[in-house]
Design a protein around this motif. Structure first.
Motif, short mmCIF file in Angstrom:
data_model
loop_
_atom_site.label_atom_id
_atom_site.label_comp_id
_atom_site.label_asym_id
_atom_site.label_seq_id
_atom_site.Cartn_x
_atom_site.Cartn_y
_atom_site.Cartn_z
N ALA A 92 7.03 -2.42 5.01
CA ALA A 92 8.24 -3.13 5.44
C ALA A 92 9.45 -2.68 4.63
N ALA A 93 9.21 -2.39 3.32
CA ALA A 93 10.31 -2.02 2.43
C ALA A 93 10.72 -0.56 2.57
N GLY A 94 10.01 0.16 3.44
CA GLY A 94 10.37 1.56 3.66
C GLY A 94 10.00 2.45 2.49
N GLU A 95 8.93 2.07 1.75
CA GLU A 95 8.53 2.90 0.62
C GLU A 95 7.70 4.10 1.07
N PHE A 96 7.24 4.07 2.32
CA PHE A 96 6.47 5.21 2.82
C PHE A 96 7.44 6.25 3.39
N THR A 97 7.14 7.50 3.07
CA THR A 97 7.93 8.59 3.66
C THR A 97 6.96 9.67 4.11
N LEU A 98 7.48 10.64 4.85
CA LEU A 98 6.63 11.77 5.24
C LEU A 98 7.14 13.04 4.56
N ALA A 99 6.16 13.83 4.09
CA ALA A 99 6.50 15.16 3.55
C ALA A 99 5.97 16.17 4.57
N TYR A 100 6.65 17.27 4.71
CA TYR A 100 6.25 18.25 5.74
C TYR A 100 5.85 19.55 5.06
N GLN A 101 4.68 20.04 5.39
CA GLN A 101 4.22 21.31 4.82
C GLN A 101 4.17 22.35 5.93
N GLU A 144 2.91 20.22 8.83
CA GLU A 144 1.99 19.06 8.82
C GLU A 144 2.69 17.91 8.11
N ALA A 145 2.70 16.77 8.79
CA ALA A 145 3.33 15.58 8.20
C ALA A 145 2.31 14.93 7.27
N LEU A 146 2.71 14.74 6.00
CA LEU A 146 1.80 14.15 5.01
C LEU A 146 2.45 12.92 4.41
N LEU A 147 1.68 11.85 4.34
CA LEU A 147 2.21 10.55 3.93
C LEU A 147 2.48 10.51 2.43
N ARG A 148 3.61 9.94 2.07
CA ARG A 148 3.95 9.76 0.66
C ARG A 148 4.35 8.31 0.43
N TRP A 149 3.97 7.79 -0.72
CA TRP A 149 4.35 6.41 -1.07
C TRP A 149 5.18 6.46 -2.32
N GLN A 150 6.44 6.12 -2.17
CA GLN A 150 7.32 6.06 -3.34
C GLN A 150 7.30 4.63 -3.88
N HIS A 151 6.39 4.42 -4.80
CA HIS A 151 6.24 3.06 -5.32
C HIS A 151 7.34 2.81 -6.35
N PRO A 152 8.05 1.64 -6.28
CA PRO A 152 9.17 1.40 -7.18
C PRO A 152 8.76 1.41 -8.65
N GLU A 153 7.53 1.02 -8.97
CA GLU A 153 7.10 0.98 -10.37
C GLU A 153 6.19 2.14 -10.73
N ARG A 154 5.30 2.50 -9.80
CA ARG A 154 4.29 3.50 -10.16
C ARG A 154 4.70 4.91 -9.78
N GLY A 155 5.81 5.04 -9.17
CA GLY A 155 6.23 6.38 -8.75
C GLY A 155 5.48 6.81 -7.51
N THR A 156 5.38 8.14 -7.29
CA THR A 156 4.73 8.64 -6.09
C THR A 156 3.21 8.43 -6.17
N ILE A 157 2.68 7.81 -5.13
CA ILE A 157 1.22 7.60 -5.09
C ILE A 157 0.65 8.54 -4.03
N ALA A 158 -0.34 9.35 -4.44
CA ALA A 158 -0.94 10.32 -3.51
C ALA A 158 -1.73 9.60 -2.43
N PRO A 159 -1.73 10.14 -1.20
CA PRO A 159 -2.45 9.48 -0.11
C PRO A 159 -3.92 9.27 -0.40
#
Ligand code: C2E
Ligand code: MG
Ligand code: MG
Length: 748
Positions: free
Chosen positions: A502-511, A525-540
């Protein structure tokens, strides 16, 4: 308590009945005795009265005879005739003494006394009882009871003296006194009392007999006198009273004996019942082992027999129920419930491990060879694993092809060694119906208490580790490696995903995906990324498995698809000829709305279908091949491209893939890595490329990192390459710059 009262009730009923019957007998005896006593009394009185009367008559006749003897005496008659008074007096005196008459009198026919033995009387006096004289003159003789002047009573008899005509009368009196009454009483057996009617007191009485209660009869005598004959009732009653007394004694003894006997009998009846109820209580407490005590061979024995049968049947039924509840029917191994229960044995101090083992390709075997073969394979696997269970450990089948070991006290190293043994054991091929099946397996391990404190958490973490092991083709993975976070952090991550979306923390990276023939970037290829406000980028890899397990992936995928299609539309509008690949999970593929949603997106964003590609892993196909195939057909019908991701990790054969409407095969990174050094990898990739081409499939190499790999792939006819060696996953904006730079480099 109740058995005691039963025993008492039996005894009370028995004794009560006996007392009742005996009471009736006693009452009957008493009643008849009273009647017999009454009748006997009457009879004895009647007999005594008759005897009394006979005695009186007999006395009178004796007196008459004695008088007759006297009157026959010649000398006596002479003396009377001559009026020789002294002689007469001496004769009557002597005669009277002889016959024991107390009074003797001689009276002339003129009614005057001639002689008397009475001192009070004298010759010439009138005869004292003229009525007797008158009666004698009428009938020749007379007799009666008369009181003399002295007040005493006499039986008087008057007879004539004939010479030959009557010349005088002789009267004899016998004293009716107490002795007379005693004599009469002795003969009649009754008390005899002579009374004058209307005056109190007795003239003569026999000695008093015992008792106070009398039955009596009045016998009238003449001269106003009557005899009262008495019978003491006690005398008749005595034998009956004695009889009743004895009877009562017998009854008391009988009741006592009977009471003791019935208490004993009741005890004997109740004891086996008590033992049965004790046994019933034991059964109620779940103790079926103790056999029933021996019972008598009667109805209670039969009851005990049925009861014993019931006990064994309940025991076996309970065993069956326990089996159903705790045993897996297919393999006879403990089931999940039993496993969770056994977990309670572990102590945090000693530690332990939960190890989940899963057979690779099982769904494929099940579908290709039939469920019957699948079941037998599972039994065979159970048979191979069973002997490995260490002491204090347990092997259970959780579900499907998922087995679990519980290892008491095992640490990380011990668990790893055990896992190696398990994998080695499963490497032995299984033969079913002469067909050899090579099976391989993955192992996920969670350690207690480090990875969780309860069985459910540990099992879940072990299953996640297993998924990791499969993804990495490592065979074995520990829960600690899946994200490296303690369990509770992972759990909070799951809860966080909804908020993140809901907060829009998910983004897509393209390879980028490079076409080796033309040297052009044909797709990303669209690959999911999670930009967590505290933990930083979380790998799928760290959150997608949870999203799949919790079902949250169903909310992420639509977002990924829409974002991908929207991006494809933008590039399309910008005149860039680039297709976009998006990844699907197993759940997505089984989602019945997938096809409709994709078509809706393509229409909404006006994107040509060939600009969209969906990547699906082999395992996603294997879960429900029929449904997967139906959905793939639907997607292919839309005109979009379909790609098999991570090819080579699973066991799907090319022949099987050929039956699916797929366009592309993405060779897993593990085959590409060191392709230039490992001839074996090179051979596999080379033949796969050849076969894929023969089947009309485009081949994509994943994880291309070096120019040498890229060159090798180009030389061996691979169609497309993707990897860090070409370009890392990047944002859409970065990709624009990157594409320009890439075009410049190729041109240069
Ligand atoms: P995948 O579909 O096989 O994606 C390729 C993964 O390999 C990506 O990791 C990518 O960054 C990585 N990769 C590409 N080139 C190289 C290379 O040269 N060397 C190495 N070492 N790695 C390379 P990423 O992005 O971490 O994604 C991991 C997996 O997560 C994906 O594997 C895919 O299965 C899943 N995933 C990613 N995004 C999504 C998504 O939107 N939906 C679903 N369902 N799964 C996704
Ligand atoms: Mg992919
Ligand atoms: Mg891949």
């Amino acid at each position: 308590m109740s058995s005691r009262s039963l025993r008492h009730r039996i005894a009370i009923v028995f004794v009560g009945l006996l007392v009742l019957v005996m009471g009736l007998v006693l009452a009957l005896v008493h009643h008849s005795s009273a009647r017999i006593v009454e009748r006997e009394t009457r009879r004895e009185l009647a007999v005594g009265t008759k005897v009394f009367q006979r005695l009186l008559e007999q006395n009178q006749r004796q007196l008459e005879t004695a008088a007759a003897v006297l009157s026959a005496d010649f000398a006596f008659r002479e003396a009377i005739a001559t009026q020789d008074q002294p002689t007469v007096r001496s004769v009557i005196h002597n005669h009277g003494q002889r016959i024991h008459a107390q009074v003797m009198m001689v009276t002339g026919t003129d009614g005057k006394l001639i002689a008397t033995t009475q001192h009070a009387g004298a010759s010439g006096d009138p005869f004292p009882f003229p009525d007797l004289l008158a009666a004698a003159e009428a009938s020749g003789r007379s007799a009666g009871f008369r009181q003399m002047r002295n007040g005493q009573l006499y039986q008087v008899v008057l007879v004539p003296i004939l010479a030959p005509t009557r010349i005088a009368w002789v009267a004899m009196g016998f004293h009716v006194d107490d002795r007379w009454a005693d004599d009469m009483a002795g003969v009649t057996g009754l008390g005899v009392h002579i009374v004058r009617t209307g005056t109190p007191g007795a003239l003569a009485s026999s000695a008093a007999a015992g008792g106070t209660h009398y039955a009596s009869v009045h016998v009238p005598l003449d001269g106003g006198v009557q005899a009262v004959l008495q019978l003491p009732v006690a005398q008749v009653q005595a034998p009956f009273e004695q009889l009743q007394g004895r009877l009562l004694g017998v009854i008391v003894v009988a009741v006592l004996v009977f009471a003791a006997g019935s208490i004993m009998l009741a005890g004997r009846i109740v004891r086996p019942l008590n033992e049965l109820s004790a046994a019933a209580r034991r059964i109620a407490q779940g103790d079926y082992a103790q056999p029933l005590p021996p019972a008598p061979r009667d109805e209670i024995g039969q009851l005990a027999g049925s009861f014993g049968q019931m006990r064994t049947e309940i025991a076996s039924r309970e065993e069956r129920i326990a089996r159903l509840a705790y045993v897996d029917a297919l393999t006879d191994l403990p089931n999940r419930t039993r496993f969770l229960e056994a977990f309670g044995r572990l102590s945090p101090g000693a530690g332990g491990a939960v190890m989940v083992v899963n057979v690779d390709r099982f769904a494929l075997i099940n579908n290709a060879l039939g469920h019957d073969v699948g079941d037998r394979l599972l039994r065979a696997v159970a048979g191979q694993l069973q002997p490995l269970v260490p002491p204090g450990g347990m092997l259970a089948r959780l579900w499907g092809d998922q087995f679990a070991f519980l290892l008491e006290g095992a640490g990380l190293e011990a668990a790893r060694r055990f896992a190696d043994t398990v994998l080695a054991a499963l490497r032995d091929p299984v033969t079913l119906d002469g067909q050899r099946l090579d099976i391989e397996a993955g192992v996920g391990i969670a350690l207690y208490p480090d990875d969780g404190l309860d069985a459910a958490t540990l099992l879940r973490r072990a299953e996640l580790a297993l998924a990791t092991a499969k993804r990495r083709h490592a065979g074995i993975a520990f829960a600690q490696e899946t994200g490296g976070e303690p369990a509770h952090e992972q759990l909070s991550l799951i809860g966080d995903m909804r908020r993140a979306l809901a907060a829009g923390e998910f983004t897509l990276a393209y390879q980028p995906k490079l076409a080796l023939g033309s040297g052009r970037i044909v797709a990303v290829e669209a690959l999911l990324r999670w930009q967590h406000p505290e933990r930083g980028t979380i790998a799928p890899a760290r959150f997608i498995p949870f999203a799949e397990q919790t079902g949250f992936i169903r909310e992420i995928t639509p977002w990924v698809l829409e974002s991908s299609v929207r991006q494809a539309a933008m590039w399309h509008a910008a005149g860039l000829d680039i297709a976009v690949s998006a990844n699907l999970s197993t759940l997505d593929l089984l989602d019945p709305h997938l096809g409709r949603r994709v078509r809706g997106l393509l229409e909404t964003y006006a994107v040509p279908a060939r600009r969209l590609c969906l990547e699906i892993t082999e395992s996603a196909l294997m879960d429900d091949p029929a449904l997967a195939q139906a959905h793939l057909d639907e997607l292919a019908g839309l005109g979009i491209k379909l790609s098999i991701d991570d090819y080579g990790v699973g066991q799907a054969s090319l022949a099987y893939l050929k039956s699916l409407p797929v366009d592309e095969l993405k060779l897993d990174r593990s085959f590409i890595t060191a392709i230039t050094e490992s001839p074996r990898n090179a051979a596999i990739v080379e033949s796969t490329i050849m076969l894929s081409h023969a089947l009309g499939l485009t081949v994509v190499a994943e994880g291309v990192e070096t120019p040498a790999e890229l060159r090798w792939l180009r030389e061996h006819g691979c169609d497309i390459a993707q990897g860090y060696g070409i370009g890392r996953p990047m944002t859409a904006a970065q990709l624009g710059d990157w594409l320009a730079d890439f075009a410049f480099r190729t041109v240069a």
